[in-house]
Scaffold this active site. Structure first.
Site, PDB file in Angstrom:
ATOM      1  N   GLY A 190      -7.618  21.689 -11.597  1.00  0.00           N
ATOM      2  CA  GLY A 190      -7.595  21.053 -12.919  1.00  0.00           C
ATOM      3  C   GLY A 190      -7.285  19.565 -12.845  1.00  0.00           C
ATOM      4  N   ARG A 211      -3.190  16.484 -19.788  1.00  0.00           N
ATOM      5  CA  ARG A 211      -1.982  16.180 -20.564  1.00  0.00           C
ATOM      6  C   ARG A 211      -1.056  15.170 -19.874  1.00  0.00           C
ATOM      7  NH1 ARG A 211      -1.006  22.559 -21.406  1.00  0.00           N
ATOM      8  NH2 ARG A 211      -2.408  22.509 -19.623  1.00  0.00           N
ATOM      9  N   GLY A 217      -1.009  25.895  -9.232  1.00  0.00           N
ATOM     10  CA  GLY A 217      -0.553  24.731  -8.467  1.00  0.00           C
ATOM     11  C   GLY A 217       0.471  23.885  -9.198  1.00  0.00           C
ATOM     12  N   ASP A 218       0.704  24.174 -10.485  1.00  0.00           N
ATOM     13  CA  ASP A 218       1.639  23.358 -11.263  1.00  0.00           C
ATOM     14  C   ASP A 218       2.901  24.129 -11.659  1.00  0.00           C
ATOM     15  OD1 ASP A 218       0.494  25.036 -13.116  1.00  0.00           O
ATOM     16  OD2 ASP A 218       0.206  23.497 -14.642  1.00  0.00           O
ATOM     17  N   ASN A 270       3.564  34.348 -20.192  1.00  0.00           N
ATOM     18  CA  ASN A 270       2.816  34.509 -18.952  1.00  0.00           C
ATOM     19  C   ASN A 270       3.149  33.325 -18.042  1.00  0.00           C
ATOM     20  OD1 ASN A 270       0.834  34.767 -16.964  1.00  0.00           O
ATOM     21  ND2 ASN A 270      -0.756  33.830 -18.251  1.00  0.00           N
ATOM     22  N   TYR A 298      17.622 -11.203  12.703  1.00  0.00           N
ATOM     23  CA  TYR A 298      16.534 -10.263  12.949  1.00  0.00           C
ATOM     24  C   TYR A 298      16.562  -9.823  14.396  1.00  0.00           C
ATOM     25  CZ  TYR A 298      12.072  -8.185  13.933  1.00  0.00           C
ATOM     26  OH  TYR A 298      11.118  -7.302  14.350  1.00  0.00           O
ATOM     27  N   TYR A 314       7.357 -11.256  18.841  1.00  0.00           N
ATOM     28  CA  TYR A 314       5.910 -11.147  18.611  1.00  0.00           C
ATOM     29  C   TYR A 314       5.243 -12.478  18.926  1.00  0.00           C
ATOM     30  CZ  TYR A 314       1.670  -9.869  15.994  1.00  0.00           C
ATOM     31  OH  TYR A 314       0.394  -9.582  15.616  1.00  0.00           O
ATOM     32  N   ARG A 357      19.791 -28.122  23.824  1.00  0.00           N
ATOM     33  CA  ARG A 357      20.416 -28.929  22.789  1.00  0.00           C
ATOM     34  C   ARG A 357      19.734 -30.270  22.721  1.00  0.00           C
ATOM     35  NH1 ARG A 357      26.168 -27.223  21.735  1.00  0.00           N
ATOM     36  NH2 ARG A 357      24.829 -25.505  21.199  1.00  0.00           N
TER      37      ARG A 357
END
Ligand code: UD1
Ligand code: CA
Length: 470
Positions: free
Chosen positions: A16, A20, A107-108, A177, A374, A395, A448
């Site tokens: 479905g 809704r 399924g719901d 049901n 980091y 990286y 430095r």
């Protein structure tokens, strides 16, 4: 796990659109309790049948639904046009015709427990019924199909009437049901084509099989679910969020029963796979997701989100941390505002402070990275101190490289460590250095640029500007 029943197929109706919901995503893929609706139903079905005997009826955005649950090993049946729940089962005819019985699930309806299915199947077989309907008596039956029993105390059902088709006198029926049924395959398939779309929705209702089979002299019975909440359906976002809250509260309650203190539990998100030891304290607005495990006597402060991590005991995670696929050993201190990305291993008593990001990085016992840092693809030895603003340059634009730092190393503030590079035990790195070559044990390394001082220069510049402005 219960024995999977011989000769049993399971059909899960999931084709479905979910009109809704007013969503472009198919209803059964909306997530509650950390999983798509249909995945909850498949999990329950998987406890009573082998995946190869479970058929999911897909239609609306079938490829998306299939992709989301393919890993479970279930089978699929296509319902290209969604002409109703009866039509969904017609589409599954070829799949189920060689089985003795078929369990039909929606399924719901995601809160359904497998134990309830097991009980229902037992009842179905004992009753020698052609159709067994799982029913319930919820506080508000509005919207559901209603059960018309043959007599007040009768196990037998005469008909199921959809909300929109209720006639005066049926409106007050409180037995609904659940959309969950067991059928004997032979009588079901013999009469399945008698369904007619003669209703307000112009659909083939599977619910009409109750009256059709009854009229054919077959036995149609109903069994009431002990807990009506379990069979609640999710037809609107609001209903879905109510079910999510129920699932979440069940997880929260499970942890509290295990000795975990959870303040303002209604604000926390705890997923079913999460385990936490006693005397651990969880503050408001914490999320514990996936397979996260936390030991005892730890504290998780507000706004922290932890997914698929293992934390030891006596760990403190301060406010607003994001931790993913990482391990944190006993006594470690994290945050506030720390980001541990996958593959971070924080050793015992180590500290990771505010605005520190780690990825594929191991911090040894008692090591510290307390501020603005980091650390990616790095190994950091015991008791080593990483100063504020240190960055591992892991990286090079094409590949990731490793930074190795031994134990008892002191890395001053604002250093960049250009990987691959190794700093050995006990070394000292001066603040503001850009380290590109290995540093031997016990040595001092710094880079430095010369500092230039011109006495009085700033003052004369200001004086010159003032004169010009006159
Ligand atoms: C259905 C029952 C209703 C019951 C309720 C319980 C019918 C006619 N009514 O109503 O008596 O009280 O479930 O939750 O069956 N689906 C398909 N193909 C279709 C139509 C639906 O696979 O052509 C699937 C949906 O994706 C959904 C399930 O069947 O997972 C139920 O459909 P839905 O439209 O939600 O039925 P309800 O109106 O809830
Ligand atoms: Ca429904």
């Amino acid at each position: 796990m219960s024995e999977s029943k011989q000769g049993l197929a399971v059909v899960i109706m999931a084709a479905g659109k979910g009109t809704r919901l007013k969503s472009k995503r198919p209803k059964v893929l909306h997530t509650i309790g950390g999983k798509p609706l249909v995945a909850h139903v498949i999990a329950a079905a998987g406890r009573v049948a082998e995946p190869s005997n479970i058929y999911v009826v897909v239609g609306h955005q079938a490829e998306l639904v299939k992709a989301a649950v393919a890993a479970t090993g279930v089978q699929f049946v296509e319902q290209t046009e969604q002409l109703g729940t009866g039509h969904a089962i017609q589409c599954a005819r070829a799949a189920i015709e060689n089985y003795d019985d078929v369990l039909v699930l929606s399924g719901d309806v995601p809160l359904l427990r497998w134990q309830t299915l097991d009980t229902m199947l037992g009842f179905h077989l004992a009753q020698k019924a052609a159709m067994t309907v799982l029913t319930a008596v919820p506080p508000n039956p509005f919207g559901y199909g209603r059960i018309v029993r043959k007599g007040e105390k009768s196990a037998e059902i005469e008909a199921i009437v959809e909300q929109k088709s209720l006639v005066a006198g049926q409106v007050k029926i409180d037995e609904i049901n659940s959309g969950i049924y067991a059928f004997r395959v032979k009588p079901l398939l013999k009469h399945l084509d008698q369904l007619r779309a003669e209703n307000t929705q112009r659909e083939l209702y599977l619910t009409d099989m109750a009256a059709i089979l009854g009229a054919a002299g077959e036995r149609v019975v109903g069994v009431v679910a002990e807990d009506a909440e379990e069979v609640l359906g999710a037809n609107t976002i609001r209903e879905m969020m109510e079910l999510d809250a129920k699932m979440n509260m069940a997880n929260v309650t499970r942890l509290m029963a295990n000795g975990v203190t959870i303040f303002r539990p209604e604000t926390c998100v705890i997923e079913p796979g999460v385990e936490v030891g006693p005397d651990t304290v969880i503050e408001p607005f914490v999320q514990l997701r996936g397979k996260t495990k936390i030991g005892s006597d730890s504290t998780i402060r507000s706004y922290t989100v932890i997914e698929d991590c293992t934390l030891g005991s006596d760990v403190l995670v301060r406010q607003s941390c994001v931790l993913t696929e990482s391990t944190i050993d006993d006594g470690a201190r994290i945050g506030p505002f720390a980001h541990l990305r996958p593959g971070s291993e924080i050793g015992p008593d180590a500290h990771v402070g505010n605005f520190v990001e780690t990825k594929k990085t191991r911090l040894g016992r008692g090591a510290k990275a307390n501020h603005l840092t980091y650390l990616g693809d790095a190994e950091i030895g015991e008791r080593t101190n990483i100063g504020a603003g240190v960055i591992t340059c892991n990286y090079d634009g094409a590949k990731k490289h490793l930074t190795r730092i031994g134990k008892d190393v002191f890395v001053g503030s604002d250093c960049t460590l250009v990987a691959p590079v190794s700093i050995e035990d006990g070394a000292l790195i001066g603040a503001g250095s850009c380290i590109t070559k290995n540093v031997p044990a016990g040595s001092l390394a710094f880079t430095r640029p010369q500092q230039v001082v011109k006495p009085g220069w700033a003052d004369s510049l200001k004086a010159a500007r003032k004169n010009r402005a006159k």
